[in-house]
Design a protein around this motif. Structure first.
Motif, short mmCIF file in Angstrom:
data_model
loop_
_atom_site.label_atom_id
_atom_site.label_comp_id
_atom_site.label_asym_id
_atom_site.label_seq_id
_atom_site.Cartn_x
_atom_site.Cartn_y
_atom_site.Cartn_z
N PRO A 1 0.80 -1.24 0.00
CA PRO A 1 0.00 0.00 0.00
C PRO A 1 0.83 1.28 0.00
O PRO A 1 0.30 2.36 -0.26
CB PRO A 1 -0.82 -0.12 1.29
CG PRO A 1 -0.05 -1.05 2.16
CD PRO A 1 0.61 -2.02 1.24
N LEU A 2 2.14 1.17 0.28
CA LEU A 2 3.00 2.36 0.32
C LEU A 2 3.59 2.73 -1.04
O LEU A 2 4.25 3.75 -1.17
CB LEU A 2 4.13 2.15 1.33
CG LEU A 2 3.74 2.11 2.80
CD1 LEU A 2 4.96 1.81 3.67
CD2 LEU A 2 3.10 3.43 3.24
N ILE A 3 3.37 1.89 -2.06
CA ILE A 3 3.98 2.14 -3.36
C ILE A 3 3.66 3.55 -3.86
O ILE A 3 4.56 4.33 -4.21
CB ILE A 3 3.55 1.09 -4.40
CG1 ILE A 3 4.21 -0.25 -4.10
CG2 ILE A 3 3.90 1.54 -5.82
CD1 ILE A 3 3.78 -1.39 -5.01
N TRP A 4 2.40 3.92 -3.89
CA TRP A 4 2.00 5.22 -4.42
C TRP A 4 2.41 6.36 -3.48
O TRP A 4 2.87 7.41 -3.91
CB TRP A 4 0.50 5.25 -4.66
CG TRP A 4 0.10 6.28 -5.67
CD1 TRP A 4 -0.42 7.52 -5.44
CD2 TRP A 4 0.22 6.16 -7.09
NE1 TRP A 4 -0.64 8.18 -6.62
CE2 TRP A 4 -0.26 7.37 -7.66
CE3 TRP A 4 0.68 5.15 -7.94
CZ2 TRP A 4 -0.29 7.59 -9.03
CZ3 TRP A 4 0.65 5.37 -9.30
CH2 TRP A 4 0.17 6.58 -9.84
N LYS A 5 2.26 6.11 -2.18
CA LYS A 5 2.56 7.14 -1.19
C LYS A 5 4.03 7.53 -1.21
O LYS A 5 4.38 8.70 -1.10
CB LYS A 5 2.17 6.64 0.20
CG LYS A 5 2.15 7.72 1.28
CD LYS A 5 1.52 7.21 2.55
CE LYS A 5 1.43 8.29 3.62
NZ LYS A 5 0.61 9.42 3.20
N VAL A 6 4.92 6.55 -1.38
CA VAL A 6 6.36 6.81 -1.40
C VAL A 6 6.83 7.21 -2.80
O VAL A 6 7.47 8.25 -2.99
CB VAL A 6 7.14 5.58 -0.92
CG1 VAL A 6 8.64 5.74 -1.16
CG2 VAL A 6 6.88 5.34 0.57
N ASN A 7 6.52 6.39 -3.78
CA ASN A 7 7.08 6.55 -5.13
C ASN A 7 6.54 7.76 -5.87
O ASN A 7 7.21 8.31 -6.76
CB ASN A 7 6.85 5.31 -5.98
CG ASN A 7 7.51 4.07 -5.41
OD1 ASN A 7 8.15 4.12 -4.37
ND2 ASN A 7 7.36 2.95 -6.10
N VAL A 8 5.33 8.18 -5.52
CA VAL A 8 4.73 9.32 -6.21
C VAL A 8 4.57 10.52 -5.28
O VAL A 8 5.23 11.55 -5.45
CB VAL A 8 3.36 8.94 -6.83
CG1 VAL A 8 2.74 10.14 -7.54
CG2 VAL A 8 3.53 7.78 -7.81
N GLU A 9 3.75 10.39 -4.25
CA GLU A 9 3.44 11.54 -3.40
C GLU A 9 4.66 12.04 -2.64
O GLU A 9 4.96 13.24 -2.64
CB GLU A 9 2.32 11.18 -2.43
CG GLU A 9 1.00 10.87 -3.13
CD GLU A 9 -0.03 10.27 -2.18
OE1 GLU A 9 0.23 10.24 -0.95
OE2 GLU A 9 -1.10 9.84 -2.66
N GLY A 10 5.38 11.14 -1.99
CA GLY A 10 6.56 11.55 -1.22
C GLY A 10 7.67 12.08 -2.10
O GLY A 10 8.33 13.07 -1.78
N THR A 11 7.90 11.41 -3.24
CA THR A 11 8.95 11.84 -4.15
C THR A 11 8.64 13.21 -4.75
O THR A 11 9.53 14.07 -4.89
CB THR A 11 9.15 10.80 -5.27
OG1 THR A 11 9.53 9.56 -4.67
CG2 THR A 11 10.23 11.23 -6.24
N LEU A 12 7.38 13.46 -5.08
CA LEU A 12 7.00 14.76 -5.62
C LEU A 12 7.17 15.86 -4.56
O LEU A 12 7.64 16.97 -4.88
CB LEU A 12 5.55 14.73 -6.12
CG LEU A 12 5.05 16.02 -6.76
CD1 LEU A 12 5.89 16.37 -7.99
CD2 LEU A 12 3.57 15.88 -7.14
#
Length: 369
Positions: free
Chosen positions: A104-115
């Motif tokens: 479940p962290l894929i989008w939160k880390v790879n997209v939201e956090g990285t942005l």
């Protein structure tokens, strides 16, 4: 470089980069993002990963708690106000949830956090380079192709896993929302093993080849090729790119390319030689995923105690990648002066040696976390 901020140093690729820096004479100030409750705990996590790369204790002693920035891209805003970020001249963003599972962290880390990180670093006046590590598979390559280095993405292309979709999405978002960011995108192909340490730092993906040969059947043919590079070659390329004159927003593959990609038949022969046994050769059969599903009850006899459902999921996902038979052009990297990469078969014996005694389920755990 004056101050290099690295994310992902407790992982495979980020760890390989830090190993290179620590074992060199580079004069660089380090700031390392680490998940931990305090800097000392974070420092110990970094050192533990460096020991997997056999970094000497005298060298590890040079690291200190002041080099650590406690934080997690899953909650990026908790650390983005740290004033040390304003002194950073170069960023190497290796952090990602690289799982092929449904983490479940894929989008939160790879997209939201990285942005959020990219947006923060765009405001740093002295920032010279933001090197983001993507994946060559993010472009959803067409089967049987040599993939060019391009920022273009195929419209409405279907991704095999959420991970590659997230990597594709963040590249596009950074370009759109951070136009002043000195962005450079490195897209490694399939990173497997280390030329000297084998699979000691990580067994990621190596088990796929062992699994197919143990089954004596898989979804690809023995003549299909796979584009594999070792993590230490990838680390050397990233360090070169940090100081390169590549243009803003440029995409560079770190790959074996057409010349140094290898056939599965070559992998079979190299692994057999390392194991001192006969290759699978003509006993190998290219089969459909449905055929593998019918073998479900045999898996525990072949691989030992295992989660049959997870094994089949792994076969489906990695089989789909294997049947693509794609290679990724490495013309840009070579033109910058990077030497040609070793072939996977050149160091596969070291990977075999360092996975002896480990079951396939044990080796694959890192890719389904």
């Amino acid at each position: 470089m004056n101050t290099l901020f690295i994310t992902g140093v407790t992982g495979f690729l980020g760890g390989a980069v830090l190993e290179k820096i620590l074992n060199s004479d580079q004069a660089v100030n380090l700031l390392l993002l680490v998940r931990a409750s305090n800097p000392q705990e974070g420092l110990e996590r970094v050192k533990a990963n460096m020991r997997k790369f056999h970094v000497h204790e005298d060298i590890l002693a040079r690291l200190n708690a002041d080099d650590i920035l406690i934080g997690d891209l899953a909650n990026a805003h908790d650390f983005l106000s740290d004033p040390r970020l304003d002194q950073v001249t170069h960023v190497l963003n290796c952090a990602a949830v690289a799982s092929f599972g449904n983490n479940p962290l894929i989008w939160k880390v790879n997209v939201e956090g990285t942005l959020a990180l990219a947006t923060r670093m765009e405001q740093v006046e002295g920032l010279q380079r933001f090197l983001h590590v993507g994946t060559a598979m993010s472009c959803t390559p067409e089967q049987d192709s040599l993939v060019a280095e391009s920022a273009e993405f195929r419209e409405n292309a279907e991704h095999l896993v959420e991970y590659t979709y997230s990597k594709s999405t963040i590249e596009q978002l950074m370009r759109q929302q951070c136009p002043r960011l000195p962005l450079l995108i490195a897209r490694p192909s399939i990173v497997v093993g280390h030329t000297r340490h084998g699979c000691t730092p990580s067994s990621s993906i190596f088990w796929v080849f062992s699994m197919g040969l143990m089954l004596q059947k898989f979804m690809c043919s023995m003549e299909d090729k796979v584009d594999v590079v070792p993590v230490d070659y990838c680390a050397d390329a990233l360090l070169m790119l940090l100081n390169s004159s590549a243009g803003q927003g440029e995409v560079v593959h770190i790959s074996a390319g057409e010349e140094n990609s290898v056939r599965f038949a070559d992998i079979d022969m190299a692994m057999a030689e390392a194991l001192e046994k006969a290759p699978v050769g003509d006993k190998y059969a290219q089969v459909s995923y449905e055929t593998l599903v019918k073998m479900r009850r045999e898996l525990k006899h072949i691989f030992g105690p295992c989660n049959e459902r997870l094994m089949l999921k792994a076969m489906r996902l990695y089989g789909a990648f294997a049947t693509l038979n794609v290679r990724f052009s490495n013309d840009k990297l070579l033109s910058m002066g990077m030497p040609k990469p070793p072939r996977f078969t050149d160091y596969i014996a070291r990977c075999v040696q360092t996975t002896q005694g480990l079951t396939i389920p044990e080796q694959m755990a890192v890719d389904f976390k």
